[in-house]
Design an enzyme around this catalytic site. Structure first.
Site, PDB file in Angstrom:
ATOM      1  N   ASN A  90      10.929 -26.846 -23.738  1.00 42.51           N
ATOM      2  CA  ASN A  90      10.707 -25.661 -22.880  1.00 42.51           C
ATOM      3  C   ASN A  90       9.651 -26.199 -21.948  1.00 42.51           C
ATOM      4  O   ASN A  90       9.122 -27.294 -22.071  1.00 42.51           O
ATOM      5  CB  ASN A  90      10.333 -24.612 -23.509  1.00 42.51           C
ATOM      6  CG  ASN A  90      10.503 -23.181 -22.166  1.00 42.51           C
ATOM      7  OD1 ASN A  90      11.207 -23.099 -21.601  1.00 42.51           O
ATOM      8  ND2 ASN A  90       9.428 -22.333 -22.291  1.00 42.51           N
ATOM      9  N   LYS A  91       9.201 -25.523 -20.831  1.00 39.40           N
ATOM     10  CA  LYS A  91       8.327 -25.733 -19.708  1.00 39.40           C
ATOM     11  C   LYS A  91       6.815 -26.177 -20.472  1.00 39.40           C
ATOM     12  O   LYS A  91       6.784 -25.484 -21.386  1.00 39.40           O
ATOM     13  CB  LYS A  91       8.143 -24.736 -18.631  1.00 39.40           C
ATOM     14  CG  LYS A  91       7.528 -25.133 -17.573  1.00 39.40           C
ATOM     15  CD  LYS A  91       7.784 -26.206 -16.740  1.00 39.40           C
ATOM     16  CE  LYS A  91       9.075 -25.965 -16.467  1.00 39.40           C
ATOM     17  NZ  LYS A  91       9.503 -27.446 -15.568  1.00 39.40           N
ATOM     18  N   ALA A 128      18.305 -23.609 -17.321  1.00 36.80           N
ATOM     19  CA  ALA A 128      19.241 -24.329 -18.103  1.00 36.80           C
ATOM     20  C   ALA A 128      20.439 -23.660 -18.026  1.00 36.80           C
ATOM     21  O   ALA A 128      21.566 -24.240 -17.404  1.00 36.80           O
ATOM     22  CB  ALA A 128      18.850 -24.491 -19.451  1.00 36.80           C
ATOM     23  N   ARG A 142      17.524 -23.580 -10.912  1.00 35.47           N
ATOM     24  CA  ARG A 142      17.049 -23.908 -11.902  1.00 35.47           C
ATOM     25  C   ARG A 142      17.007 -23.040 -13.100  1.00 35.47           C
ATOM     26  O   ARG A 142      17.699 -21.840 -12.884  1.00 35.47           O
ATOM     27  CB  ARG A 142      15.234 -24.275 -11.689  1.00 35.47           C
ATOM     28  CG  ARG A 142      14.648 -22.989 -11.260  1.00 35.47           C
ATOM     29  CD  ARG A 142      13.357 -22.904 -11.557  1.00 35.47           C
ATOM     30  NE  ARG A 142      13.173 -22.630 -13.044  1.00 35.47           N
ATOM     31  CZ  ARG A 142      13.299 -21.275 -13.435  1.00 35.47           C
ATOM     32  NH1 ARG A 142      13.799 -20.313 -12.564  1.00 35.47           N
ATOM     33  NH2 ARG A 142      13.260 -21.262 -14.782  1.00 35.47           N
ATOM     34  N   ARG A 149      19.118 -33.879 -13.191  1.00 33.38           N
ATOM     35  CA  ARG A 149      17.851 -33.282 -14.121  1.00 33.38           C
ATOM     36  C   ARG A 149      18.677 -33.415 -15.369  1.00 33.38           C
ATOM     37  O   ARG A 149      19.165 -32.637 -16.181  1.00 33.38           O
ATOM     38  CB  ARG A 149      17.834 -31.743 -13.773  1.00 33.38           C
ATOM     39  CG  ARG A 149      16.603 -31.380 -14.624  1.00 33.38           C
ATOM     40  CD  ARG A 149      16.039 -29.975 -14.300  1.00 33.38           C
ATOM     41  NE  ARG A 149      14.958 -29.461 -15.012  1.00 33.38           N
ATOM     42  CZ  ARG A 149      14.788 -28.239 -15.274  1.00 33.38           C
ATOM     43  NH1 ARG A 149      15.153 -26.949 -14.589  1.00 33.38           N
ATOM     44  NH2 ARG A 149      13.616 -27.746 -16.158  1.00 33.38           N
ATOM     45  N   GLN A 207       6.130 -20.734 -12.208  1.00 34.73           N
ATOM     46  CA  GLN A 207       7.475 -20.194 -12.359  1.00 34.73           C
ATOM     47  C   GLN A 207       7.274 -18.545 -12.822  1.00 34.73           C
ATOM     48  O   GLN A 207       8.075 -17.712 -12.646  1.00 34.73           O
ATOM     49  CB  GLN A 207       8.390 -20.886 -13.126  1.00 34.73           C
ATOM     50  CG  GLN A 207       9.226 -22.189 -12.710  1.00 34.73           C
ATOM     51  CD  GLN A 207       8.373 -23.269 -13.075  1.00 34.73           C
ATOM     52  OE1 GLN A 207       7.128 -23.206 -13.033  1.00 34.73           O
ATOM     53  NE2 GLN A 207       8.914 -24.438 -13.393  1.00 34.73           N
ATOM     54  N   ASP A 235      15.048 -25.275 -22.456  1.00 37.71           N
ATOM     55  CA  ASP A 235      15.959 -26.230 -21.563  1.00 37.71           C
ATOM     56  C   ASP A 235      16.759 -26.928 -22.847  1.00 37.71           C
ATOM     57  O   ASP A 235      18.083 -27.251 -22.522  1.00 37.71           O
ATOM     58  CB  ASP A 235      15.305 -27.368 -21.019  1.00 37.71           C
ATOM     59  CG  ASP A 235      14.706 -26.750 -19.732  1.00 37.71           C
ATOM     60  OD1 ASP A 235      15.106 -26.024 -19.159  1.00 37.71           O
ATOM     61  OD2 ASP A 235      13.571 -27.565 -19.227  1.00 37.71           O
TER      62      ASP A 235
END
Length: 306
Positions: free
Chosen positions: A254-255, A54, A52, A97, A203, A244
């Protein structure tokens, strides 16, 4: 003692017919590498977040394409079948993804190089090998440049809050969002880092804190809803996050939780920086509206979230 700022997280196997990855789902307690050989194994590794980040997905995609091409060449596929099957594999891998544009970007790049190369599959293979290595080397150069630039935004002793994971295992070399911290540490600088744990897969807790500690950086793990307090107390002089995808107008995805950090940073007057390589910019998306999680943007959040 000088500690390492890099890790062996994605590469071609010795026979160049597979991709070796560091299984990020097992960190920090178990450091284990997997060798992926089939398109299905590669797809599942991305879907399960075993690989994982990007930029790392872009590097992985180049290696995966090259490895699958080598297998096809070994089976004696003619040039037409070779290109056709690789195109199918590229579409399949890209669907694992879709939120991370680097994955489809790198696969598209490998596709174009494959289509333009002349000769039999055995002649095309070295071209693909050079191209996937070029993707890696370009990412290393970009991450180094990002780290240099980001370090210029910090001063000795600054407190930095980071969200999710954008270090070496998610990219290459130093990483993006924590790259300036690792580069600064190499040069003898000291920072105080607050790493959000980051939902839903922790993460920040499992990966960012692990990477920073391994590099000798002073890091404190905090739960996500502590971000407001450390900013209020003046402990944070900058927020560094990865992404991302970046739309053409600068909107960044982003997350999940990044939007809240951005809002808090704006309230407390803390500079908020999104750090990412050029391969993360999606010029086809003019304003974030085409992102799969565009609903967050419609509500007026400063960042779309993944």
């Amino acid at each position: 003692m000088k500690k390492s700022t890099s890790v062996d997280h994605v590469r071609l196997s010795e026979d160049e017919r597979g991709v070796v990855i560091l299984d990020q789902t097992l960190l920090p307690n178990d450091v284990r590498h997997l060798t992926l050989r089939s398109a299905q194994e590669m797809y599942e590794a991305v879907r399960k977040l075993q690989i994982r980040g990007a930029p790392a997905l872009g590097i992985f995609a180049g290696f995966a394409y090259c490895a699958l091409a080598g297998q096809l060449a070994d089976r004696g596929a003619d040039t037409a079948a070779f290109r056709g099957i690789l195109s199918e594999c590229a579409r399949y891998l890209a669907s694992s993804r879709p939120t991370a544009v680097n994955l489809s970007w790198a696969l598209g790049r490998m596709e174009r190089v494959c289509g333009a190369a002349a000769g039999a599959p055995a002649d095309i293979l070295p071209v693909l090998r050079r191209e996937c290595q070029a993707i890696l080397e370009e990412d290393i150069a970009m991450c180094t440049a990002i780290s240099e630039y980001g370090l210029g935004l910090l001063r000795e002793g600054d407190g930095v809050l980071t969200h999710c994971n954008a270090g070496p295992i998610a990219t290459s070399k130093y990483g993006t969002a924590i790259g300036p911290l690792l580069l600064g540490r190499e040069r003898g600088m000291n920072f105080r880092v607050y790493a959000d744990e980051t939902r839903p897969l922790l993460q920040g807790a499992r990966l960012t804190a692990w990477e920073l500690r391994n590099a000798g950086v002073d890091v404190t793990l905090i739960c996500d809803n502590m971000a407001s307090m450390v900013m209020k107390q003046g402990k944070v002089q900058a927020c560094f996050v990865g992404c991302d995808r970046v739309a053409a107008n600068g909107d960044a995805a982003n997350k999940i939780g990044t939007s809240g950090v951005a809002v808090l940073a704006g309230y407390y007057g803390v500079p908020f920086y999104v750090l990412g390589p050029g391969s993360t910019v999606d010029p086809r998306d003019p304003d974030g509206g085409g992102h799969p999680h565009r609903a967050a943007r419609r509500r007026g959040n400063p960042l779309a979230v993944v």
